[in-house]
Design an enzyme around this catalytic site. Structure first.
Site, mmCIF file in Angstrom:
data_model
loop_
_atom_site.group_PDB
_atom_site.id
_atom_site.type_symbol
_atom_site.label_atom_id
_atom_site.label_comp_id
_atom_site.label_asym_id
_atom_site.label_seq_id
_atom_site.Cartn_x
_atom_site.Cartn_y
_atom_site.Cartn_z
ATOM 1 N N LYS A 49 -120.130 -72.118 -83.694
ATOM 2 C CA LYS A 49 -119.986 -71.815 -85.123
ATOM 3 C C LYS A 49 -119.137 -72.895 -85.800
ATOM 4 C CE LYS A 49 -120.468 -66.791 -84.879
ATOM 5 N NZ LYS A 49 -121.579 -66.692 -85.866
ATOM 6 N N ARG A 72 -109.782 -71.824 -74.211
ATOM 7 C CA ARG A 72 -109.300 -71.422 -72.892
ATOM 8 C C ARG A 72 -109.585 -69.939 -72.635
ATOM 9 N NH1 ARG A 72 -106.896 -67.446 -74.184
ATOM 10 N NH2 ARG A 72 -104.735 -67.121 -74.778
ATOM 11 N N LYS A 82 -99.776 -59.518 -68.384
ATOM 12 C CA LYS A 82 -99.589 -59.036 -69.755
ATOM 13 C C LYS A 82 -99.730 -57.513 -69.821
ATOM 14 C CE LYS A 82 -100.649 -60.392 -74.461
ATOM 15 N NZ LYS A 82 -101.253 -61.397 -75.318
ATOM 16 N N ASP A 101 -106.633 -61.613 -76.644
ATOM 17 C CA ASP A 101 -106.550 -63.073 -76.473
ATOM 18 C C ASP A 101 -107.032 -63.550 -75.111
ATOM 19 O OD1 ASP A 101 -104.484 -61.988 -75.011
ATOM 20 O OD2 ASP A 101 -103.042 -63.554 -75.518
ATOM 21 N N LYS A 141 -93.028 -68.526 -88.458
ATOM 22 C CA LYS A 141 -92.089 -67.775 -87.611
ATOM 23 C C LYS A 141 -90.681 -68.353 -87.812
ATOM 24 C CE LYS A 141 -94.776 -65.817 -83.930
ATOM 25 N NZ LYS A 141 -94.871 -65.621 -82.478
ATOM 26 N N HIS A 149 -103.772 -67.373 -87.338
ATOM 27 C CA HIS A 149 -104.368 -66.677 -86.190
ATOM 28 C C HIS A 149 -105.359 -65.627 -86.675
ATOM 29 C CE1 HIS A 149 -100.787 -67.390 -83.201
ATOM 30 N NE2 HIS A 149 -101.161 -68.483 -83.818
ATOM 31 N N GLU A 168 -109.658 -64.772 -79.885
ATOM 32 C CA GLU A 168 -108.517 -65.183 -80.716
ATOM 33 C C GLU A 168 -108.765 -66.617 -81.189
ATOM 34 O OE1 GLU A 168 -103.780 -64.992 -80.194
ATOM 35 O OE2 GLU A 168 -104.697 -66.697 -79.192
ATOM 36 N N ALA A 180 -96.109 -77.500 -81.898
ATOM 37 C CA ALA A 180 -96.220 -76.315 -81.024
ATOM 38 C C ALA A 180 -96.216 -76.709 -79.549
ATOM 39 C CB ALA A 180 -97.485 -75.524 -81.365
HETATM 40 P P1 0O2 Z 1 -99.772 -68.915 -74.408
HETATM 41 O O1 0O2 Z 1 -99.060 -69.389 -73.197
HETATM 42 O O2 0O2 Z 1 -99.914 -69.989 -75.451
HETATM 43 O O3 0O2 Z 1 -101.072 -68.198 -74.153
HETATM 44 P P2 0O2 Z 1 -100.813 -60.755 -79.050
HETATM 45 O O4 0O2 Z 1 -100.988 -61.708 -77.901
HETATM 46 O O5 0O2 Z 1 -101.625 -61.165 -80.283
HETATM 47 O O6 0O2 Z 1 -101.072 -59.352 -78.716
HETATM 48 P P3 0O2 Z 1 -98.408 -61.727 -80.261
HETATM 49 O O7 0O2 Z 1 -97.346 -62.317 -79.410
HETATM 50 O O8 0O2 Z 1 -97.960 -60.952 -81.464
HETATM 51 O O9 0O2 Z 1 -99.295 -60.794 -79.381
HETATM 52 O O10 0O2 Z 1 -99.401 -62.834 -80.738
HETATM 53 P P4 0O2 Z 1 -99.208 -64.031 -81.725
HETATM 54 O O11 0O2 Z 1 -97.907 -64.017 -82.432
HETATM 55 O O12 0O2 Z 1 -100.442 -64.007 -82.578
HETATM 56 O O13 0O2 Z 1 -99.164 -65.287 -80.737
HETATM 57 C C1 0O2 Z 1 -100.183 -65.515 -79.830
HETATM 58 C C2 0O2 Z 1 -100.245 -66.975 -79.403
HETATM 59 O O14 0O2 Z 1 -99.860 -67.855 -80.485
HETATM 60 C C3 0O2 Z 1 -99.305 -67.340 -78.280
HETATM 61 O O15 0O2 Z 1 -99.906 -67.028 -77.065
HETATM 62 C C4 0O2 Z 1 -99.171 -68.865 -78.481
HETATM 63 O O16 0O2 Z 1 -100.316 -69.546 -78.040
HETATM 64 C C5 0O2 Z 1 -99.123 -68.955 -79.978
HETATM 65 N N1 0O2 Z 1 -97.737 -68.816 -80.462
HETATM 66 C C6 0O2 Z 1 -97.215 -67.763 -81.131
HETATM 67 N N2 0O2 Z 1 -95.936 -67.985 -81.443
HETATM 68 C C7 0O2 Z 1 -95.622 -69.206 -80.973
HETATM 69 C C8 0O2 Z 1 -94.414 -69.983 -81.002
HETATM 70 O O17 0O2 Z 1 -93.387 -69.605 -81.521
HETATM 71 N N3 0O2 Z 1 -94.492 -71.226 -80.400
HETATM 72 C C9 0O2 Z 1 -95.622 -71.706 -79.824
HETATM 73 N N4 0O2 Z 1 -95.581 -72.920 -79.262
HETATM 74 N N5 0O2 Z 1 -96.756 -70.967 -79.764
HETATM 75 C C10 0O2 Z 1 -96.768 -69.745 -80.333
HETATM 76 P P5 0O2 Z 1 -99.033 -66.610 -75.801
HETATM 77 O O18 0O2 Z 1 -99.887 -65.704 -75.003
HETATM 78 O O19 0O2 Z 1 -97.696 -66.102 -76.240
HETATM 79 O O20 0O2 Z 1 -98.757 -67.901 -75.032
#
Ligand code: 0O2
Length: 228
Positions: A49, A72, A82, A101, A141, A149, A168, A180
């Site tokens: 898409k 991924r 998780k 996700d 944040k 997102h 996601e 990031a």
């Molecule tokens: P990884 O290792 O990247 O996979 P949810 O998972 O949606 O139920 P949450 O935590 O509310 O819960 O989700 P959110 O805030 O939408 O964040 C999901 C993903 O966004 C994270 O996946 C990260 O990839 C990215 N992300 C969110 N906040 C940050 C941050 O402060 N710094 C960075 N570098 N990335 C962020 P994961 O699974 O936490 O980690």
């Protein structure tokens, strides 16, 4: 984000399930593999898409809004981890209904405006349902993290059925991605002295602000150049 592994064994899964029940683990592993294939197909659908939108945009405006697409699949270890952290049942039904996700598609754009254009175009498609959205660009944040997102649901077409899958989608600029990736390193460095970690977090937060200003200014310059 985790890499896809697909290498988990019955013994590994039995251990992760903490049941040691090899027969149950074997059945579950087969189902998990099928489920992961469905998520992999969903990633392909969503990537396509975006590639189509990019090509259309390029044909009309002579530039590509998308710099890179990174996708991924969450690894089985991460999925089970998780579920455990959230106190959820460690079953495949629980995976599908509680985790949004497992399939992740990250779209990296040069300009911030393109993020919203692409998101709107995606969400207008009649086989895409928005489950939830978090706009960390308009509402960054506290650490400075910025990205848009979207959790979407979209169908995949299997030989005997059509199946709705959740994906996601993270949309961000090149500058946001750069930031990031560095900040991610800080999050996983658990052994840093507290003072150093706080100082780095402060510097990263300042970088996020500067980087947002850079994104805005580059966008303004592009708009001027397009008008000339
Ligand atoms: P990884 O290792 O990247 O996979 P949810 O998972 O949606 O139920 P949450 O935590 O509310 O819960 O989700 P959110 O805030 O939408 O964040 C999901 C993903 O966004 C994270 O996946 C990260 O990839 C990215 N992300 C969110 N906040 C940050 C941050 O402060 N710094 C960075 N570098 N990335 C962020 P994961 O699974 O936490 O980690």
């Amino acid at each position: 984000m985790d890499d896809e592994t697909g290498t988990i064994t019955e013994r590994g899964l039995a251990g992760l399930l903490a049941s040691g029940d090899m027969a149950r683990a074997s059945v579950m592993l087969e189902k998990l593999r099928r489920l992961m294939t469905c998520y992999r197909c969903a990633i392909m659908e969503v990537e396509t898409k975006f590639r189509v939108l990019d090509a259309q945009f390029s044909a009309r405006h002579e530039r590509n809004p998308i710099d890179t697409i990174k996708s991924r699949l969450k690894s089985p270890e991460s999925i089970l981890g998780k579920l455990e952290r959230r106190g959820l049942e460690r079953t495949l039904e629980s995976v599908e209904s509680n985790l949004n996700d497992i399939a992740g598609v990250r779209v990296i754009c040069s300009f911030k405006d393109d993020i919203y254009t692409l998101a709107d175009c995606l969400l207008q498609q009649d086989d895409v349902r928005l489950v939830s959205a978090k706009d960390y660009i308009k509402n960054p944040k506290p650490n400075g993290y910025r990205s848009l997102h979207l959790i979407i649901e979209t169908p995949i077409f299997l030989p005997e059925e059509k199946r709705q899958m959740r994906v996601e989608v993270q949309l961000r600029t090149i500058a946001m991605e750069f930031w990031a990736n560095l900040e991610h390193k800080l999050r996983y460095k658990k052994d840093l002295p507290e003072e150093l970690a706080a100082s780095i977090a402060g510097r990263l937060s300042a970088c996020a602000e500067r980087s947002a200003l850079l994104d805005d200014e580059m966008g303004r310059i592009r708009t001027i150049l397009e008008g000339v």
